[in-house]
Design a protein around this motif. Sequence first.
Motif, short mmCIF file in Angstrom:
data_model
loop_
_atom_site.label_atom_id
_atom_site.label_comp_id
_atom_site.label_asym_id
_atom_site.label_seq_id
_atom_site.Cartn_x
_atom_site.Cartn_y
_atom_site.Cartn_z
N GLN A 29 1.04 -1.11 0.05
CA GLN A 29 -0.03 -0.18 0.05
C GLN A 29 0.91 1.24 0.05
N TYR A 30 1.87 1.26 0.58
CA TYR A 30 2.77 2.45 0.70
C TYR A 30 3.39 2.45 -0.63
N ASP A 31 3.91 1.79 -1.06
CA ASP A 31 4.61 1.55 -2.47
C ASP A 31 3.65 2.12 -3.62
N ASN A 32 2.47 1.64 -3.55
CA ASN A 32 1.52 2.04 -4.53
C ASN A 32 1.23 3.55 -4.32
N ALA A 33 0.91 3.93 -3.26
CA ALA A 33 0.70 5.29 -2.95
C ALA A 33 1.76 6.25 -3.21
N PHE A 34 3.03 5.77 -2.94
CA PHE A 34 4.29 6.71 -3.51
C PHE A 34 4.44 6.80 -4.74
N ILE A 35 4.41 5.60 -5.35
CA ILE A 35 4.53 5.61 -6.87
C ILE A 35 3.58 6.52 -7.35
N PHE A 36 2.13 6.57 -7.13
CA PHE A 36 1.02 7.18 -7.75
C PHE A 36 1.36 8.83 -7.60
N LYS A 37 1.86 9.08 -6.29
CA LYS A 37 2.07 10.44 -5.98
C LYS A 37 3.44 11.28 -7.07
N VAL A 38 4.35 10.50 -6.88
CA VAL A 38 5.49 10.86 -7.77
C VAL A 38 5.42 10.85 -9.01
N PHE A 39 4.61 9.91 -9.68
CA PHE A 39 4.41 9.80 -11.13
C PHE A 39 3.66 10.89 -11.51
N ILE A 40 2.35 11.33 -10.82
CA ILE A 40 1.68 12.41 -11.08
C ILE A 40 2.33 13.57 -11.23
N PHE A 41 3.11 13.92 -10.11
CA PHE A 41 3.96 15.15 -10.40
C PHE A 41 4.92 15.03 -11.40
N GLN A 42 5.62 14.06 -11.54
CA GLN A 42 6.63 14.19 -12.82
C GLN A 42 5.97 14.06 -13.88
N PHE A 43 4.90 13.50 -14.13
CA PHE A 43 4.10 13.65 -15.47
C PHE A 43 4.12 15.21 -15.66
N VAL A 44 3.26 15.92 -14.71
CA VAL A 44 3.20 17.23 -15.05
C VAL A 44 4.73 18.22 -15.16
N ASN A 45 5.70 17.66 -14.14
CA ASN A 45 6.78 18.21 -14.22
C ASN A 45 7.56 18.20 -15.35
N PHE A 46 7.40 16.90 -16.02
CA PHE A 46 8.31 16.73 -17.36
C PHE A 46 7.41 17.34 -18.67
N TYR A 47 6.13 17.03 -18.59
CA TYR A 47 5.43 16.95 -19.85
C TYR A 47 4.75 18.42 -19.83
N SER A 48 4.69 19.40 -18.79
CA SER A 48 3.77 20.35 -18.86
C SER A 48 4.42 21.19 -20.05
N SER A 49 5.74 21.58 -20.16
CA SER A 49 6.35 22.47 -20.86
C SER A 49 6.12 22.00 -22.46
N PRO A 50 6.34 20.59 -22.86
CA PRO A 50 6.00 20.06 -24.18
C PRO A 50 4.51 20.20 -24.46
N PHE A 51 3.56 20.05 -23.43
CA PHE A 51 2.04 20.20 -24.01
C PHE A 51 1.88 21.64 -24.04
N TYR A 52 2.63 22.50 -23.43
CA TYR A 52 2.32 23.92 -23.38
C TYR A 52 2.74 24.29 -24.93
N VAL A 53 3.87 24.02 -25.55
CA VAL A 53 4.36 24.25 -26.88
C VAL A 53 3.57 23.62 -27.92
N ALA A 54 3.08 22.29 -27.55
CA ALA A 54 2.25 21.42 -28.58
C ALA A 54 0.97 22.09 -28.88
N PHE A 55 0.33 22.36 -27.64
CA PHE A 55 -1.28 22.73 -27.60
C PHE A 55 -1.86 23.94 -27.40
N PHE A 56 -0.89 24.95 -26.67
CA PHE A 56 -1.30 26.11 -26.30
C PHE A 56 -0.54 27.22 -26.84
N LYS A 57 0.89 27.08 -27.11
CA LYS A 57 1.62 28.09 -27.60
C LYS A 57 1.05 28.60 -29.03
N GLY A 58 0.90 29.90 -29.41
CA GLY A 58 0.54 30.45 -30.47
C GLY A 58 -1.00 30.30 -30.79
#
Length: 916
Positions: A574-603
């Motif tokens: 239970q601890y590992d699953n909760a930790f993995i979910f938290k870290v992945f959600i944050f890292q997903f936004v952390n790493f992909y927010s800039s590419p998503f912005y350029v791909a779908f919002f910029k311009g």
Amino acid sequence: MQRKCSELLKGDREVLLDLDYGGEEQTTENYGSMRNGGFIPPRYLSAAAADEDGEDPIHIHCNAQSNQPLPQLGNYFRDGRTKIDFVLVWEVRSRRKRRGKGKSKAPLEEGSAMTNEETSRSEQKQAQLAQWREKFVQNLKSAGLLMEKEETANEKRTIHFLKLNAPWDVMVYYAEELCLRAPLQSQQHLDLNTSAQVLSRLCIPNVMAESVPNRPLDYYTCAFRKSKMSRFLGCDEHETYFTNTQRHRVVYEILASAVYGKKKRAEVGVDRLINEGAYTAAFPLHEGPFQPPRMEIRPDELNQRQILYHYWARWWRWFKYQPLDHIREYFGEKIALYFAWLGFYTAWLLPAAVVGTLVFVSGVMSMHTNTPAKEICTSNASYLMCPLCNTCKAWNMSEICTMAKLGYLFDHPGTVLFSVFMSFWAVTFLEYWKRKMVTLAHHWDCMDFHEEEERPRPEFAAMAPTMEQNPVTGVKEPYFSEKTRLSRMFTGSMVIIMMLCVVMIFLVTVVMCRGIISVMMFHTGSPVLRTEAGTIANISSSIVNLGLILLMGRVYTALAEQLTKWEMHRTQTQYDNAFIFKVFIFQFVNFYSSPFYVAFFKGRFVGYPTNYGTLFGMRNEDCGPGGCLIELAEQLFIIMVGKQLINNVQEFIIPKVKAWHQKRSLAKVLGNKPSHEPQRWEEDYQLVECEGLFEEYLEMVLQFGFITIFVAAFPLAPLFALLNNWVEIRLDAHKFVCEYRRPVAERAQNIGVWFNILEALSHLSVIANAFLIAFTSDFLPRLLYQYKFDNDLNGYVNFTLAYAPLNYTEYPMCRYKAFRDNNGNYTLFYWELLAVRLGFIIAFEHVVFFALRAIDWIVPDVPESLELKIKRERYLAKQALAENQEALLVSRGQGAATGTPGTSSPASDTSFGSVS
């Protein structure tokens, strides 16, 4: 006699479960026991000698026959016969130093009282830790473990090594308790390598194949049963019957369940003792040095660690198959499954990298056929473009000739086809990995594996406020209210949202930084800097963004760990699953927010002359001269490749630095003793503690997202991922074999929650690529223009440029890229194009998802040959059970009271030997 045994078993169970047990000395009349009442012969419960210096009394079990032990190379006690299954390590300051402090002259300064108080607290803490260790070892004695102690000391501190061994009776008991698999009948090695089979059928030499010595044998197996001991192969060889990894699991089970403190505090297990500081390490030993001996020996004489190093962990073996059976035998199924998945994923990256490279090369070769780029380069002063900022000047479109040509590399019809290909690739890869995973689970006897009833985590046991009875086991365990946990999880989710908002703030900061750099470049007056202002700003801001991403990732991982601990999850899963979910959600936004912005919002929110959109007083960003796809490609290259390079450097350097520090610390204790040859437990103690597979999986899963979600903009992403993974496999192999302490082998039948994350990313990639092609790429506008006006795209550039409104007085009649009329209103072509884009998204998603479901239906999760084999083995198991039942009825009818439980008929032995 039966009553006497029951009383003994009851008493032994109370010794292990009663946390207030004082650990009184056992006599030779008593029996040692495990948790549920099995007993150990009294010869294993002899009294132990105290520690030599008396500082930390410890009990030693060793069946040495003489005062002069025989020297024996390998992981053995001093008697040269008893295997070392586990080692406990703790360090204490030498008594002489502490006495020296006590004999010092009386302090005269004002702060001396505080110093004495701190010293007293430290001594009380050390005394408490010593008491815990003594009580812990007493309970290990009760479980039947054999022990032997070694010391390494200098004038400042002493390092204690407690070597543990599980004798045959303990192994037999726990083998049945933990449902260890036991061999019944050997079978031929199965060829599970699909690529080797394909190359063999095509008569192509396979340079990746290699014969690795001492390959583990394949057996038909079943769960171990003491009553059927005679049916198992090699049951008479007590020293070699159980594998080293099985011995490690048994001893760790005892260490994790032994108690050392008070019942109300649930002070249980070696993990919590390490957290409290009573022990500094607990680990099984490696099978000797990893470097082969200098003398020439046969390959089959190498130990397991040397085989893994020579045939797997060395860098020049990068093109060879991984010896998965050897990895599984040495490290266990959980680590072997990670390397199997990593190798399988890397192999599947090869066709993706080849297709992506061909798509990129086709773009390079067809650059001269790009009609819009030709029109831009030959336009001269035909297209006077409106200023890019409020203080900038107008510019001619011919200045972006180079970027227009380069933009075609990432925005041509081939990239569209490649994105469709990668959508099919992602789901097909996961489908075939499921087949591979099931095949390996069956091959490694993990098909029917289910995690045992998990005990509470040490941190949970330490911090839980109350004790309540477990409805499954009937034993009182630490308890934490589910309602309170849910409220804490809700609070933790608010913290996650706040951190995601911080990521968004950093993204806005990077966007503004990019705008400021562009303006500065434009104001330099240099024609080169003015032309490449957008590119320079994009690259520099991407580098800054990568630094912020890595920094925020480190900060948030530490925060997520504290949040997950605060949420008080009962079990490690239970601890590992909760930790993995938290870290992945944050890292997903952390790493992909800039590419998503350029791909779908910029311009998308730039506006038009006289009505520009602004953010904090600055005009919203527009896509650069080459379009948004080339900027997205630049972002992906810097973030993805930069992250891979930094991670590889960290994985290469950090373990070596930690190991160097550990060796340096131990060298101070050893001193300058040229005659002292380091023992195996000392050498392993100098290695780095294995921190698990979380970081390894996270790195690969984020890479999987990069090569699937944004592949339409960066066809070379699979190639860079392939190159990285070739390095990653050998880098991880070298860490596990050479630089990490040997982890306890863990069983597993899949890669856990990571597979669910991969499936979610593969489905997200279909949607992302559909929107990327529809709204970011110029593929659909060109296609619609070809259909309505000109098949050769003549006049396309002029068609895509609108005139500034008449009331725009700074540069009247300047042009900007949009489908608008002279008043700034959208033209009919814009609405037609919007309908085509939405229609393309719907069609793309439905076609791809339908094809994916068809692939899912066509490709079974379990290979047909394996399914047939499993059915056959189940049938044989039923036949064996039927014959056993018949033999039991006959024996009862004859009243054969003298028969032993382990005997059976030859017929039943033959049938049972085919059960897996």
